[in-house]
Scaffold this motif. Structure first.
Motif, PDB file in Angstrom:
ATOM      1  N   SER A 117      46.566  22.616 -21.931  1.00 43.88           N
ATOM      2  CA  SER A 117      46.347  21.020 -22.210  1.00 43.88           C
ATOM      3  C   SER A 117      45.915  20.610 -20.634  1.00 43.88           C
ATOM      4  N   VAL A 118      44.808  20.082 -20.506  1.00 45.61           N
ATOM      5  CA  VAL A 118      43.982  19.720 -19.372  1.00 45.61           C
ATOM      6  C   VAL A 118      44.424  18.194 -19.445  1.00 45.61           C
ATOM      7  N   THR A 119      45.022  17.678 -18.138  1.00 48.06           N
ATOM      8  CA  THR A 119      45.267  16.152 -18.149  1.00 48.06           C
ATOM      9  C   THR A 119      44.620  15.572 -16.814  1.00 48.06           C
ATOM     10  N   VAL A 120      44.432  14.265 -16.841  1.00 50.51           N
ATOM     11  CA  VAL A 120      44.300  13.398 -15.667  1.00 50.51           C
ATOM     12  C   VAL A 120      45.292  12.281 -15.861  1.00 50.51           C
ATOM     13  N   GLY A 121      46.204  12.406 -14.880  1.00 51.98           N
ATOM     14  CA  GLY A 121      47.405  11.377 -15.036  1.00 51.98           C
ATOM     15  C   GLY A 121      48.240  11.775 -16.202  1.00 51.98           C
ATOM     16  N   ASP A 122      48.608  10.960 -16.984  1.00 47.37           N
ATOM     17  CA  ASP A 122      49.284  11.196 -18.201  1.00 47.37           C
ATOM     18  C   ASP A 122      48.167  11.269 -19.341  1.00 47.37           C
ATOM     19  N   GLU A 123      47.104  11.301 -19.145  1.00 47.18           N
ATOM     20  CA  GLU A 123      45.786  11.444 -20.438  1.00 47.18           C
ATOM     21  C   GLU A 123      45.499  12.902 -20.520  1.00 47.18           C
ATOM     22  N   VAL A 124      45.694  13.222 -21.786  1.00 49.28           N
ATOM     23  CA  VAL A 124      44.904  14.573 -22.194  1.00 49.28           C
ATOM     24  C   VAL A 124      43.388  14.444 -22.178  1.00 49.28           C
ATOM     25  N   VAL A 125      42.507  15.109 -21.489  1.00 49.43           N
ATOM     26  CA  VAL A 125      41.234  15.180 -21.299  1.00 49.43           C
ATOM     27  C   VAL A 125      40.552  16.194 -22.219  1.00 49.43           C
ATOM     28  N   ALA A 126      41.465  17.481 -22.160  1.00 45.52           N
ATOM     29  CA  ALA A 126      40.732  18.364 -23.106  1.00 45.52           C
ATOM     30  C   ALA A 126      41.877  19.525 -23.517  1.00 45.52           C
ATOM     31  N   THR A 127      41.576  20.240 -24.556  1.00 52.61           N
ATOM     32  CA  THR A 127      42.605  21.205 -25.242  1.00 52.61           C
ATOM     33  C   THR A 127      41.881  22.575 -25.447  1.00 52.61           C
ATOM     34  N   PHE A 128      42.549  23.362 -25.035  1.00 55.94           N
ATOM     35  CA  PHE A 128      41.921  24.861 -24.791  1.00 55.94           C
ATOM     36  C   PHE A 128      42.730  25.895 -25.430  1.00 55.94           C
ATOM     37  N   VAL A 129      42.420  26.729 -26.346  1.00 55.75           N
ATOM     38  CA  VAL A 129      43.083  27.860 -26.865  1.00 55.75           C
ATOM     39  C   VAL A 129      42.279  29.016 -26.448  1.00 55.75           C
ATOM     40  N   GLY A 130      43.221  29.985 -25.676  1.00 52.72           N
ATOM     41  CA  GLY A 130      42.704  31.263 -25.299  1.00 52.72           C
ATOM     42  C   GLY A 130      43.456  32.510 -26.100  1.00 52.72           C
ATOM     43  N   ARG A 131      42.850  33.303 -26.507  1.00 52.83           N
ATOM     44  CA  ARG A 131      43.420  34.507 -26.979  1.00 52.83           C
ATOM     45  C   ARG A 131      43.131  35.929 -26.180  1.00 52.83           C
ATOM     46  N   SER A 132      44.222  36.456 -25.894  1.00 52.00           N
ATOM     47  CA  SER A 132      44.231  37.418 -24.681  1.00 52.00           C
ATOM     48  C   SER A 132      44.640  38.912 -25.285  1.00 52.00           C
ATOM     49  N   LYS A 133      44.195  39.881 -24.388  1.00 51.06           N
ATOM     50  CA  LYS A 133      44.208  41.282 -24.831  1.00 51.06           C
ATOM     51  C   LYS A 133      44.654  42.126 -23.848  1.00 51.06           C
ATOM     52  N   GLU A 134      45.887  42.744 -23.738  1.00 58.57           N
ATOM     53  CA  GLU A 134      46.492  43.547 -22.631  1.00 58.57           C
ATOM     54  C   GLU A 134      45.589  44.860 -22.532  1.00 58.57           C
ATOM     55  N   ILE A 135      45.195  45.120 -21.444  1.00 58.17           N
ATOM     56  CA  ILE A 135      44.159  46.379 -21.294  1.00 58.17           C
ATOM     57  C   ILE A 135      44.947  47.588 -20.489  1.00 58.17           C
ATOM     58  N   GLY A 136      46.163  47.418 -20.556  1.00 56.51           N
ATOM     59  CA  GLY A 136      47.010  48.487 -19.925  1.00 56.51           C
ATOM     60  C   GLY A 136      46.893  48.286 -18.071  1.00 56.51           C
ATOM     61  N   GLY A 137      47.910  49.133 -17.577  1.00 57.95           N
ATOM     62  CA  GLY A 137      48.060  48.959 -15.993  1.00 57.95           C
ATOM     63  C   GLY A 137      49.134  47.575 -15.730  1.00 57.95           C
ATOM     64  N   THR A 138      49.248  47.612 -14.535  1.00 57.16           N
ATOM     65  CA  THR A 138      50.090  46.115 -13.798  1.00 57.16           C
ATOM     66  C   THR A 138      49.219  45.696 -12.682  1.00 57.16           C
ATOM     67  N   LEU A 139      49.835  44.643 -12.478  1.00 56.78           N
ATOM     68  CA  LEU A 139      48.927  43.863 -11.337  1.00 56.78           C
ATOM     69  C   LEU A 139      49.784  44.203  -9.939  1.00 56.78           C
ATOM     70  N   PHE A 140      50.990  44.490  -9.878  1.00 57.04           N
ATOM     71  CA  PHE A 140      51.680  44.672  -8.704  1.00 57.04           C
ATOM     72  C   PHE A 140      52.745  45.580  -8.816  1.00 57.04           C
ATOM     73  N   GLU A 141      53.397  46.167  -7.889  1.00 57.40           N
ATOM     74  CA  GLU A 141      54.531  46.950  -7.979  1.00 57.40           C
ATOM     75  C   GLU A 141      55.557  46.163  -7.917  1.00 57.40           C
ATOM     76  N   GLU A 142      56.696  46.415  -8.727  1.00 60.27           N
ATOM     77  CA  GLU A 142      57.877  45.720  -8.798  1.00 60.27           C
ATOM     78  C   GLU A 142      59.089  46.232  -8.400  1.00 60.27           C
ATOM     79  N   ASP A 143      59.771  45.462  -7.662  1.00 64.22           N
ATOM     80  CA  ASP A 143      61.094  45.965  -6.946  1.00 64.22           C
ATOM     81  C   ASP A 143      61.845  46.443  -7.849  1.00 64.22           C
ATOM     82  N   GLY A 144      62.602  47.381  -7.589  1.00 61.75           N
ATOM     83  CA  GLY A 144      63.850  48.104  -8.329  1.00 61.75           C
ATOM     84  C   GLY A 144      63.726  48.980  -9.413  1.00 61.75           C
TER      85      GLY A 144
END
Length: 129
Positions: A102-129
């Motif tokens: 949801s994209v807003t300006v103040g309390d008003e919604v100016v746009a709605t967006f739906v995104g579909r994602s796909k995992e491609i393998g791998g990670t972005l950073f090393e996790e601790d532990g």
């Protein structure tokens, strides 16, 4: 991921928050983001929503890209408006996810967006532990 996202940085976006399956990004509309009708160019609204979507779907530290997206503009934006894009996970099964933004300006919604994602393998950073 933010350190390598030169596009979002160049547009003046700010990360307001990121958590599992969600993200909030904001951006102020500058003079170079206004079209010939003196309203915010829809491409910038889409880009902000897309960036919020990207941070939300990558919040699990699994490399994930957009498989598709759509936007609906609800009202024009104007020079100086502070746009806030709030992305929230609707579903995630296997390597596929769906995110509502949801994209807003103040309390008003100016746009709605739906995104579909796909995992491609791998990670972005090393996790601790």
């Amino acid at each position: 991921m933010w350190s390598g996202d030169r596009a979002s940085q160049a547009l003046g976006m700010h990360i307001d928050s990121v958590g599992p399956g969600r993200a909030v990004l904001s951006m102020e509309l500058r003079a170079d983001m206004v079209n010939g009708h003196a309203i915010g160019h829809g491409g910038y609204t889409f880009t902000l929503a897309d960036s919020a979507f990207a941070f939300a779907c990558n919040s699990y530290n699994r490399s994930t890209v957009a498989a598709g997206a759509e936007i609906r503009f609800r009202r024009p934006t104007r020079l100086g408006d502070r746009l806030v894009a709030t992305a929230e996970e609707r579903s995630r099964e296997g390597r596929d996810g769906v995110y509502d933004v949801s994209v807003t300006v103040g309390d008003e919604v100016v746009a709605t967006f739906v995104g579909r994602s796909k995992e491609i393998g791998g990670t972005l950073f090393e996790e601790d532990g």
